[in-house]
Design a protein around this motif. Structure first.
Motif, PDB file in Angstrom:
ATOM      1  N   ALA A 180       0.843  -1.198   0.000  1.00  0.00           N
ATOM      2  CA  ALA A 180       0.000   0.000   0.000  1.00  0.00           C
ATOM      3  C   ALA A 180       0.873   1.241   0.000  1.00  0.00           C
ATOM      4  CB  ALA A 180      -0.908  -0.001   1.221  1.00  0.00           C
ATOM      5  N   ARG A 181       0.473   2.240  -0.794  1.00  0.00           N
ATOM      6  CA  ARG A 181       1.189   3.517  -0.828  1.00  0.00           C
ATOM      7  C   ARG A 181       0.173   4.643  -0.713  1.00  0.00           C
ATOM      8  NH1 ARG A 181       5.076   3.282  -5.849  1.00  0.00           N
ATOM      9  NH2 ARG A 181       6.415   4.661  -4.664  1.00  0.00           N
ATOM     10  N   ILE A 182       0.675   5.830  -0.488  1.00  0.00           N
ATOM     11  CA  ILE A 182      -0.226   6.957  -0.242  1.00  0.00           C
ATOM     12  C   ILE A 182      -0.133   7.957  -1.381  1.00  0.00           C
ATOM     13  CG2 ILE A 182      -0.808   8.835   1.331  1.00  0.00           C
ATOM     14  CD1 ILE A 182       0.474   7.161   3.582  1.00  0.00           C
ATOM     15  N   LYS A 183      -1.294   8.276  -1.928  1.00  0.00           N
ATOM     16  CA  LYS A 183      -1.358   9.332  -2.945  1.00  0.00           C
ATOM     17  C   LYS A 183      -1.777  10.620  -2.246  1.00  0.00           C
ATOM     18  CE  LYS A 183      -3.936  10.639  -7.056  1.00  0.00           C
ATOM     19  NZ  LYS A 183      -5.144  10.353  -7.827  1.00  0.00           N
ATOM     20  N   TRP A 184      -0.979  11.671  -2.386  1.00  0.00           N
ATOM     21  CA  TRP A 184      -1.260  12.925  -1.697  1.00  0.00           C
ATOM     22  C   TRP A 184      -2.698  13.362  -1.895  1.00  0.00           C
ATOM     23  CZ3 TRP A 184      -2.764  17.907  -3.185  1.00  0.00           C
ATOM     24  CH2 TRP A 184      -2.610  18.885  -2.217  1.00  0.00           C
ATOM     25  N   PRO A 185      -3.397  13.808  -0.852  1.00  0.00           N
ATOM     26  CA  PRO A 185      -2.840  13.900   0.496  1.00  0.00           C
ATOM     27  C   PRO A 185      -2.942  12.605   1.296  1.00  0.00           C
ATOM     28  CG  PRO A 185      -5.004  14.933   0.408  1.00  0.00           C
ATOM     29  CD  PRO A 185      -4.714  14.464  -0.992  1.00  0.00           C
ATOM     30  N   ASN A 186      -4.059  11.891   1.144  1.00  0.00           N
ATOM     31  CA  ASN A 186      -4.178  10.721   2.030  1.00  0.00           C
ATOM     32  C   ASN A 186      -5.033   9.592   1.464  1.00  0.00           C
ATOM     33  OD1 ASN A 186      -6.689  12.010   2.546  1.00  0.00           O
ATOM     34  ND2 ASN A 186      -5.649  13.263   4.074  1.00  0.00           N
ATOM     35  N   ASP A 187      -4.951   9.358   0.167  1.00  0.00           N
ATOM     36  CA  ASP A 187      -5.585   8.165  -0.403  1.00  0.00           C
ATOM     37  C   ASP A 187      -4.622   6.998  -0.249  1.00  0.00           C
ATOM     38  OD1 ASP A 187      -7.668   9.705  -1.278  1.00  0.00           O
ATOM     39  OD2 ASP A 187      -7.133   9.632  -3.399  1.00  0.00           O
ATOM     40  N   VAL A 188      -5.131   5.861   0.164  1.00  0.00           N
ATOM     41  CA  VAL A 188      -4.266   4.680   0.270  1.00  0.00           C
ATOM     42  C   VAL A 188      -4.561   3.787  -0.937  1.00  0.00           C
ATOM     43  CG1 VAL A 188      -3.553   2.730   1.703  1.00  0.00           C
ATOM     44  CG2 VAL A 188      -4.292   4.875   2.783  1.00  0.00           C
ATOM     45  N   LEU A 189      -3.505   3.495  -1.689  1.00  0.00           N
ATOM     46  CA  LEU A 189      -3.660   2.774  -2.956  1.00  0.00           C
ATOM     47  C   LEU A 189      -2.872   1.474  -2.958  1.00  0.00           C
ATOM     48  CD1 LEU A 189      -2.930   5.597  -5.607  1.00  0.00           C
ATOM     49  CD2 LEU A 189      -5.082   5.130  -4.451  1.00  0.00           C
ATOM     50  N   ILE A 190      -3.374   0.531  -3.737  1.00  0.00           N
ATOM     51  CA  ILE A 190      -2.585  -0.635  -4.119  1.00  0.00           C
ATOM     52  C   ILE A 190      -2.398  -0.492  -5.620  1.00  0.00           C
ATOM     53  CG2 ILE A 190      -2.440  -3.149  -4.197  1.00  0.00           C
ATOM     54  CD1 ILE A 190      -2.753  -2.133  -1.308  1.00  0.00           C
ATOM     55  N   GLU A 191      -1.160  -0.272  -6.034  1.00  0.00           N
ATOM     56  CA  GLU A 191      -0.900   0.195  -7.394  1.00  0.00           C
ATOM     57  C   GLU A 191      -1.772   1.432  -7.633  1.00  0.00           C
ATOM     58  OE1 GLU A 191      -1.219  -3.462  -9.571  1.00  0.00           O
ATOM     59  OE2 GLU A 191       0.646  -4.158  -8.689  1.00  0.00           O
ATOM     60  N   ARG A 192      -2.683   1.414  -8.598  1.00  0.00           N
ATOM     61  CA  ARG A 192      -3.503   2.625  -8.789  1.00  0.00           C
ATOM     62  C   ARG A 192      -4.921   2.467  -8.256  1.00  0.00           C
ATOM     63  NH1 ARG A 192      -1.635   6.457 -12.725  1.00  0.00           N
ATOM     64  NH2 ARG A 192       0.498   5.954 -13.262  1.00  0.00           N
ATOM     65  N   ARG A 193      -5.158   1.371  -7.543  1.00  0.00           N
ATOM     66  CA  ARG A 193      -6.514   1.116  -7.050  1.00  0.00           C
ATOM     67  C   ARG A 193      -6.641   1.576  -5.598  1.00  0.00           C
ATOM     68  NH1 ARG A 193      -4.482  -3.146  -9.627  1.00  0.00           N
ATOM     69  NH2 ARG A 193      -4.013  -4.277  -7.694  1.00  0.00           N
ATOM     70  N   LYS A 194      -7.731   2.276  -5.311  1.00  0.00           N
ATOM     71  CA  LYS A 194      -7.877   2.841  -3.962  1.00  0.00           C
ATOM     72  C   LYS A 194      -8.444   1.803  -3.009  1.00  0.00           C
ATOM     73  CE  LYS A 194      -9.833   6.911  -1.730  1.00  0.00           C
ATOM     74  NZ  LYS A 194     -10.130   8.331  -1.936  1.00  0.00           N
ATOM     75  N   ILE A 195      -7.779   1.655  -1.863  1.00  0.00           N
ATOM     76  CA  ILE A 195      -8.228   0.690  -0.858  1.00  0.00           C
ATOM     77  C   ILE A 195      -8.732   1.395   0.403  1.00  0.00           C
ATOM     78  CG2 ILE A 195      -5.955   0.298   0.247  1.00  0.00           C
ATOM     79  CD1 ILE A 195      -6.720  -2.781   0.111  1.00  0.00           C
ATOM     80  N   ALA A 196      -8.342   2.635   0.601  1.00  0.00           N
ATOM     81  CA  ALA A 196      -8.790   3.348   1.806  1.00  0.00           C
ATOM     82  C   ALA A 196      -8.698   4.854   1.585  1.00  0.00           C
ATOM     83  CB  ALA A 196      -7.941   2.947   3.009  1.00  0.00           C
ATOM     84  N   GLY A 197      -9.517   5.579   2.339  1.00  0.00           N
ATOM     85  CA  GLY A 197      -9.492   7.040   2.273  1.00  0.00           C
ATOM     86  C   GLY A 197      -9.678   7.625   3.664  1.00  0.00           C
ATOM     87  N   VAL A 198      -9.303   8.881   3.801  1.00  0.00           N
ATOM     88  CA  VAL A 198      -9.358   9.560   5.100  1.00  0.00           C
ATOM     89  C   VAL A 198     -10.045  10.909   4.912  1.00  0.00           C
ATOM     90  CG1 VAL A 198      -7.984  10.534   6.987  1.00  0.00           C
ATOM     91  CG2 VAL A 198      -7.169   8.469   5.799  1.00  0.00           C
ATOM     92  N   LEU A 199     -10.964  11.214   5.800  1.00  0.00           N
ATOM     93  CA  LEU A 199     -11.642  12.512   5.764  1.00  0.00           C
ATOM     94  C   LEU A 199     -11.478  13.185   7.117  1.00  0.00           C
ATOM     95  CD1 LEU A 199     -13.567  14.475   4.252  1.00  0.00           C
ATOM     96  CD2 LEU A 199     -15.479  13.196   5.253  1.00  0.00           C
TER      97      LEU A 199
END
Ligand code: BTN
Length: 290
Positions: free
Chosen positions: A135-154
């Motif tokens: 898992a990596r983080i796309k700014w600011p705080n989307d959590v992705l596996i490759e380009r697919r989103k697995i989690a988000g933060v609000l």
């Protein structure tokens, strides 16, 4: 559940819609979570709902009525789950984690984005540790596996600047969703732990890991400042210094070279003509992932 009643375990909300006819997966009850939880404060008081509009909305109400730091609103389903930028958060019953934590940090409101970074780091770190996901983080705080989103933060702040009075950090994690649980427009864009590993996962264990990781980073941040958190965020980020990117910020679109994240979590971009732009919030439109 009325606000004056202590948090309870059964989620028996008067008038709450029931999902009992939907063959739910195992419930993520307060008891299941607290059996695994070793945090000092986070998640000790849990407000549990089989179904709710938005856990963030409920947590903001609780925070406004003096619920202390660490209180957690937890739901099996959201009927009005909210994402960033007025989007909806798809919240399939008994499949994902929908949780909102109340914080009362004595920090300037300009640093609030760092607490959403912190949640994203705790989520990515937990998924990587427990499932060997990348898992990596796309700014600011989307959590992705490759380009697919697995989690988000609000993250949502209340109180007039410059100080935060209360803050709610809501986390949505796709855990046991199958492909059919996501709307067609998210095909190829959303994923879940189960879709990545091929096996159902224990939501309570994931949430316990996230709350512990969040609490540990929060204590360190309040004590020592943001340096360690920013290093961790950078090590998980999809961006590396020098990457070309395009970002929609509050004053329009900026294109250029990513140079880093500043001490308030803003993206710092060098435009081709050499000017430096600081983007406090917004949306990454395009970047070369390394
Ligand atoms: C995003 O990536 O756009 C942020 C998604 C945040 C979703 C979570 S689910 C729990 C909490 N309650 C909400 O209504 N939203 C957040």
């Amino acid at each position: 559940m009325s606000d004056s009643v202590p948090p309870r375990d059964d989620g028996g909300l008067p008038g709450a819609p029931s999902n009992q006819d939907q063959a739910p997966g195992e419930a993520l009850t307060p008891a299941a979570l607290q059996r695994l939880l070793s945090s000092a404060v986070f998640g000790h008081r849990i407000f549990y709902y089989p179904s709710i509009g938005s856990t963030n909305d409920r947590a903001l109400e609780l925070a406004a009525s003096e619920e202390p730091e660490g209180g957690l609103v937890l739901a099996e389903e959201q009927t009005k789950g909210r994402g960033r930028r007025e989007r909806t958060w798809c919240s399939a019953p008994y499949a994902g984690i929908y949780a909102s934590l109340i914080l009362r940090p004595a920090i300037p409101a300009t640093r609030a984005p760092l607490l959403t970074f912190m949640a994203a780091v705790a989520v990515a770190d937990t998924l990587n540790e427990q499932f060997r996901l990348r898992a990596r983080i796309k700014w600011p705080n989307d959590v992705l596996i490759e380009r697919r989103k697995i989690a988000g933060v609000l993250g949502e702040v209340r109180g007039s600047a410059p100080e935060i009075r209360e803050m709610v950090v809501g986390v949505g994690i796709n855990v046991n969703q199958s492909a059919a649980d996501f709307p067609a427009e998210l095909e190829g864009k959303a994923t879940s732990v189960r879709l990545e590993t091929g096996a159902p996962a224990d939501r309570a264990a994931i949430l316990a890991g996230v709350l512990e990781g969040f609490e540990r980073r929060y204590a360190r941040f309040l004590r020592d400042g943001p340096a360690t958190l920013l290093r961790e965020w950078e090590s998980l980020s999809t961006l590396t210094p020098g990457a070309q990117l395009s970002v929609q910020g509050p004053t329009g679109r900026v294109e250029g070279e990513f140079t880093g994240i500043d001490l308030e979590g803003a993206l710092v971009v060098r435009a081709p003509a050499g000017s430096i732009h600081r983007i406090p919030f917004g949306e990454l439109l395009d970047s070369r992932l390394t």
